[in-house]
Design an enzyme around this catalytic site. Structure first.
Site: not given
Ligand code: PXP
Length: 239
Positions: A7, A10, A43, A45, A49, A70, A101, A151, A189
């Site tokens: 992901n 960030h 994601h 959003r 953001r 996402e 989330t 998930e 997550h």
């Molecule tokens: N899976 C989902 C559904 C999420 O919402 C997120 C955060 O955007 C992640 C995985 C990844 O989480 P993390 O950034 O804490 O690894």
């Protein structure tokens, strides 16, 4: 083999801090693929953001593995998913004020809406998973809503500082139930280098989506080189 979805949200968070065009999450995604990522997750959003529509469009063009989008279950996001046509989509709950989330999707409460959105995306050959807490009723509802997979929310497991065995058992049992119901099982997550192994050992888990810890580590392993390059430039400036 278990798949790793990276992901890159960030990377976009750092870019949006200045609202310019670096660092580019698309470039980071291509480097993640070079490092062995089996897919890229973002994601989009509602408040935009971090990830922007431009990122999703370019990821779709340039990512060679697969793109997992996402998104909240809203008419706007369903339309955008139809437009961008990612390989996979994951429905997540979304509240504007949250930092990230915070809980799984309540599929029981929103089953009709989720079912309608799943059908629309699956008509575009997008595989849909639902981000849910590792609870029997939510997993059964996910099956009834027609999802391809779930998930499982690993956040509460990751947040514990002491004994994690109860949360791990919950996730393991949920994975087993989901698989028995014919759902593909993903997790994500809060996973990091210290807590991922027990989750990755759950045999039904076929994909983990990991973001923050990888981006955080990338900053640390890249810092020395980045400073060295700037320092060399400064030295060169003075001959
Ligand atoms: N899976 C989902 C559904 C999420 O919402 C997120 C955060 O955007 C992640 C995985 C990844 O989480 P993390 O950034 O804490 O690894």
């Amino acid at each position: 083999m278990i798949r790793l979805g990276v992901n890159v949200d960030h990377v976009a968070t750092v870019r949006q801090a200045r609202k310019i065009d670096i660092p580019d999450p698309v470039e980071a995604a291509l480097l993640a693929e070079r490092g062995g990522a089996d897919g890229i997750t973002v994601h989009l959003r509602e408040d935009r953001r971090h990830i922007q529509e431009r990122d999703v469009r370019l990821l779709r063009e340039r990512v060679k593995t697969k793109v997992n989008l996402e998104m909240a279950v809203t008419p706007e996001m369903v339309r955008l998913a139809e437009k961008f046509s990612p390989d996979d989509a994951c429905f997540v709950p979304e509240r504007r004020e949250e930092l990230t989330t915070e809980g799984g999707l309540d599929v029981i409460a929103h089953k009709a809406k989720v079912n309608e959105a799943v059908k629309r995306l699956e008509e575009h050959a997008i595989r849909v998973s639902l981000f849910v807490d590792p609870e029997t009723s939510q997993i059964e509802a996910s099956r009834e809503a027609g999802a391809h997979g779930v998930e499982l929310h690993t956040g509460p497991y990751c947040d514990l500082s002491g004994d994690r065995s109860k949360e791990l058992e919950k996730i393991t049992a949920a994975a087993s139930l989901a698989r028995r119901l014919g759902l593909e099982v993903h997790g994500g997550h809060g996973l990091n280098y210290a807590n991922v192994l027990p989750i990755a050992r759950i045999s039904e888990m076929v994909e983990l989506n990991i973001g923050h810890s990888i981006v955080a580590r990338a900053i640390m392993v890249g810092m020395e080189q980045a400073v060295r390059e700037m320092k060399e430039l400064l030295i060169k400036a003075r001959g």
